[in-house]
Design an enzyme around this catalytic site. Structure first.
Site, short mmCIF file in Angstrom:
data_model
loop_
_atom_site.label_atom_id
_atom_site.label_comp_id
_atom_site.label_asym_id
_atom_site.label_seq_id
_atom_site.Cartn_x
_atom_site.Cartn_y
_atom_site.Cartn_z
N PHE A 36 45.44 35.95 28.16
CA PHE A 36 46.29 37.12 28.34
C PHE A 36 45.47 38.36 27.92
CE2 PHE A 36 50.27 35.89 30.28
CZ PHE A 36 49.92 34.59 30.56
N ASP A 52 20.35 33.97 34.53
CA ASP A 52 21.48 34.31 35.39
C ASP A 52 22.09 33.02 35.95
OD1 ASP A 52 22.93 35.23 37.85
OD2 ASP A 52 22.10 37.15 37.19
N SER A 94 42.19 33.97 33.83
CA SER A 94 42.86 35.17 33.34
C SER A 94 44.32 35.17 33.77
CB SER A 94 42.15 36.38 33.94
OG SER A 94 42.90 37.55 33.74
N GLY A 105 48.13 49.38 40.53
CA GLY A 105 47.91 47.94 40.34
C GLY A 105 48.51 47.39 39.06
N THR A 131 45.58 37.48 35.00
CA THR A 131 45.58 38.28 36.24
C THR A 131 45.87 37.41 37.46
OG1 THR A 131 44.39 40.08 37.32
CG2 THR A 131 43.10 38.16 36.82
N LYS A 135 38.61 35.28 40.24
CA LYS A 135 39.09 34.26 39.27
C LYS A 135 39.95 33.23 39.99
CE LYS A 135 37.19 35.75 35.55
NZ LYS A 135 36.16 34.96 34.88
N TYR A 186 38.43 41.48 41.45
CA TYR A 186 38.17 40.75 40.20
C TYR A 186 39.14 39.57 40.08
CZ TYR A 186 38.56 39.34 35.36
OH TYR A 186 38.64 38.57 34.22
N GLY A 226 28.56 37.80 25.17
CA GLY A 226 29.61 38.80 25.39
C GLY A 226 30.68 38.79 24.32
N TYR A 227 31.71 39.56 24.59
CA TYR A 227 32.79 39.78 23.61
C TYR A 227 33.46 38.46 23.19
CZ TYR A 227 37.47 41.35 22.08
OH TYR A 227 38.65 41.55 21.41
P1 NAD Z 1 31.81 40.27 28.48
O1 NAD Z 1 31.36 41.13 29.61
O2 NAD Z 1 31.73 40.80 27.11
O3 NAD Z 1 31.04 38.87 28.52
C1 NAD Z 1 30.59 38.30 29.73
C2 NAD Z 1 29.13 37.92 29.51
O4 NAD Z 1 28.63 37.32 30.71
C3 NAD Z 1 28.23 39.12 29.20
O5 NAD Z 1 27.47 38.85 28.05
C4 NAD Z 1 27.34 39.27 30.44
O6 NAD Z 1 26.06 39.74 30.12
C5 NAD Z 1 27.32 37.83 30.96
N1 NAD Z 1 27.10 37.71 32.41
C6 NAD Z 1 27.70 38.40 33.41
N2 NAD Z 1 27.24 37.99 34.61
C7 NAD Z 1 26.32 37.01 34.36
C8 NAD Z 1 25.49 36.22 35.17
N3 NAD Z 1 25.49 36.35 36.51
N4 NAD Z 1 24.67 35.33 34.59
C9 NAD Z 1 24.64 35.19 33.23
N5 NAD Z 1 25.39 35.93 32.41
C10 NAD Z 1 26.24 36.84 32.96
O7 NAD Z 1 33.31 39.82 28.83
P2 NAD Z 1 34.36 39.04 27.94
O8 NAD Z 1 35.48 39.98 27.66
O9 NAD Z 1 33.69 38.34 26.84
O10 NAD Z 1 34.91 38.01 29.02
C11 NAD Z 1 34.39 36.70 29.12
C12 NAD Z 1 35.04 36.02 30.32
O11 NAD Z 1 36.45 36.03 30.15
C13 NAD Z 1 34.78 36.72 31.64
O12 NAD Z 1 34.60 35.74 32.64
C14 NAD Z 1 36.05 37.50 31.88
O13 NAD Z 1 36.29 37.71 33.25
C15 NAD Z 1 37.09 36.59 31.28
N6 NAD Z 1 38.30 37.28 30.83
C16 NAD Z 1 38.19 38.37 30.01
C17 NAD Z 1 39.33 39.03 29.59
C18 NAD Z 1 39.24 40.26 28.73
O14 NAD Z 1 40.18 41.05 28.74
N7 NAD Z 1 38.16 40.46 27.97
C19 NAD Z 1 40.59 38.58 30.01
C20 NAD Z 1 40.66 37.46 30.84
C21 NAD Z 1 39.50 36.82 31.25
C1 WQD Z 2 47.22 47.26 29.03
C2 WQD Z 2 48.34 48.29 29.12
C3 WQD Z 2 48.02 49.91 30.87
C4 WQD Z 2 44.49 51.85 29.16
C5 WQD Z 2 43.27 43.96 32.12
C6 WQD Z 2 42.86 43.28 33.38
C7 WQD Z 2 43.13 41.81 33.28
C8 WQD Z 2 42.51 41.20 32.02
C9 WQD Z 2 42.82 41.99 30.80
C10 WQD Z 2 40.42 40.22 32.55
C11 WQD Z 2 48.76 48.61 30.56
C12 WQD Z 2 47.98 50.57 29.51
C13 WQD Z 2 45.56 51.01 29.37
C14 WQD Z 2 44.73 53.22 28.87
C15 WQD Z 2 47.10 52.80 29.02
N1 WQD Z 2 41.09 41.19 32.10
N2 WQD Z 2 46.84 51.49 29.30
N3 WQD Z 2 46.03 53.64 28.82
O1 WQD Z 2 45.68 45.91 32.63
O2 WQD Z 2 46.94 44.29 31.15
O3 WQD Z 2 44.67 43.73 31.91
O4 WQD Z 2 42.55 43.37 31.02
O5 WQD Z 2 40.80 39.23 33.08
O6 WQD Z 2 42.62 41.25 34.44
O7 WQD Z 2 43.59 43.84 34.46
O8 WQD Z 2 44.96 45.50 30.22
O9 WQD Z 2 44.23 46.90 28.35
O10 WQD Z 2 43.80 47.69 30.72
O11 WQD Z 2 46.13 47.67 29.85
O12 WQD Z 2 48.25 53.24 29.00
O13 WQD Z 2 43.81 54.02 28.70
O14 WQD Z 2 47.85 49.52 28.58
O15 WQD Z 2 48.64 50.74 31.79
O16 WQD Z 2 50.14 48.86 30.56
P1 WQD Z 2 45.66 44.91 31.56
P2 WQD Z 2 44.67 46.96 29.76
#
Ligand code: NAD
Ligand code: WQD
Length: 348
Positions: A179, A60, A126, A303, A128, A154, A150, A12-13
């Protein structure tokens, strides 16, 4: 011998960027991912960037037998656990899917780790989990609460990890509370590749800039912030990746020097400590990309909170890590990835 790390969700990312950082830091990696939100192409590109093929298993985390095969075949120092689903809106519509993947999946992983006596875990938590913060910047002792499935998934995993640490002192469990991760690898070869219309701000902006989407809707301009738009702590994904290496280094140093005095449950924020508003991010992106980013103001998104940024002191003190890259660099690298790969990993 290099330490070996299992990276769940490593396709993933954040996982792909972290694999590159782990390799550079001398760790051996095994990636385990069901590709539900990623592609083999991402793994191929990581292989090219690090100059060697990645040990990748399609599987998985809810499949204990498949995990056992992996743990039987390798001796892991620890696990970095990214695998999970992350779309807030989808989690409201399909809560069971989220609890099953993120909570049940993590329990299965922990059970198998325990069977094989692998007790070092870095978990993707997160910001969150802090809900609507009472004070800013947010430190790790701030109260936790969540408003969507979600976030609850977490927070539930964090509670499980806390209980586990109490039950058995040999666990070393570090939830990293990210963050707002943004940006991409400076090569432009890997980055965030949302399946659908992006939910998050940065990929939405970059798709407007590249002409895939017409206009950004800014959700709310009446928040009690400097310009009325939401404020977030955006952190470059390569800084975030480096934070995982720092967490592993810390685990290694602690387990080497104090085997009986384990880390237990140790939550750490990964943020920059700085808040940037939505309008500031749009302006920064427009400047570095030299593109117009048309936008309109829309109602607040349900939210959402006004402001959220980290206290990054604990990471600095314990992990000796801090974010280095600026908002301009986050925008520059996102733009390079987006303009080189307008359709993400899917070339067609
Ligand atoms: P992503 O979706 O790009 O990566 C997650 C990866 O997990 C994917 O490659 C997906 O295929 C794999 N996956 C999902 N369910 C699975 C399962 N049951 N078994 C095996 N693989 C599985 O997301 P990301 O942005 O890289 O996020 C990675 C982690 O960080 C996630 O747990 C996400 O909740 C957490 N996180 C992300 C953010 C964000 O904004 N990107 C912020 C805070 C926390
Ligand atoms: C950022 C700001 C929006 C989209 C989310 C999850 C959080 C974490 C990170 C995983 C806010 C504004 C957004 C748009 C906008 N993920 N916005 N127009 O909401 O801080 O966090 O991603 O853990 O759990 O909730 O990130 O990038 O969605 O929003 O104005 O089209 O941008 O309102 O103020 P957020 P976000």
């Amino acid at each position: 011998m290099n330490k070996k790390i299992l990276v769940t969700g490593g396709a993933g990312y954040i996982g792909t960027h972290t694999c590159i950082a782990l390799h550079a830091a001398g760790y051996d990696i095994v990636v385990y991912d069901n590709l539900s939100n990623s592609s083999r192409e991402a793994i191929n590109r990581v292989s090219t960037l690090i100059g060697q093929s990645i040990d990748f298993i399609e599987g998985d985390i809810r499949d204990a037998e498949s995990l056992r095969q992996v743990f039987s075949a390798h001796q892991f120092f620890g696990v970095i656990h990214f695998a999970g689903l992350k779309a807030v809106g989808e989690s409201v519509a399909q809560p069971l899917k989220y609890y099953d993947n993120n909570v049940s999946g993590t329990i299965t992983l922990l059970e198998v780790m325990s069977e094989y006596d692998v007790k070092n875990l870095v978990f993707s938590s997160s910001a969150t989990v802090y809900g609507d913060p009472e004070r800013l910047p947010i430190d790790e002792n701030s109260p936790r609460s969540c408003t969507n499935p979600y976030g609850q998934s977490k927070l539930t995993v964090e509670h499980i990890l806390e209980d586990l640490a109490v039950s058995d002192a040999s666990w070393n469990l570090i939830p990293l509370r990210y963050f707002n991760p943004v940006g991409a690898h400076p090569s432009g070869q890997i980055g965030e590749d949302p399946n659908d219309i992006p939910n998050n701000l940065m990929p939405y902006i970059s798709q407007v800039a590249v002409g895939k989407l017409e206009k950004l809707s800014i959700f709310g301009n009446d928040y009690p912030t400097t310009d009325g738009t939401g404020v977030r702590d955006f952190i470059h994904v390569t800084d975030l990746a480096q934070g995982h290496v720092a967490a592993l280094n810390y685990l290694e140093s602690q387990t080497r020097t104090a085997k009986t005095d384990s880390i237990g449950f140790l939550p750490i924020n990964l943020g920059t400590g700085k808040g940037t508003s939505v309008l500031e991010l749009v302006a920064a992106f427009s400047k570095v990309s030299e593109q117009d980013i048309p936008y309109q103001f829309a109602d607040r998104r349900a939210g959402d909170i006004a402001s959220c940024y980290a206290s990054a002191d604990k990471a600095k003190d314990l992990l000796k890590w801090q974010a280095e890259l600026s908002i301009a660099e986050m925008c520059q690298d996102t733009w390079r990835w987006q303009s080189m790969n307008p359709n993400g990993y899917n070339a067609t």
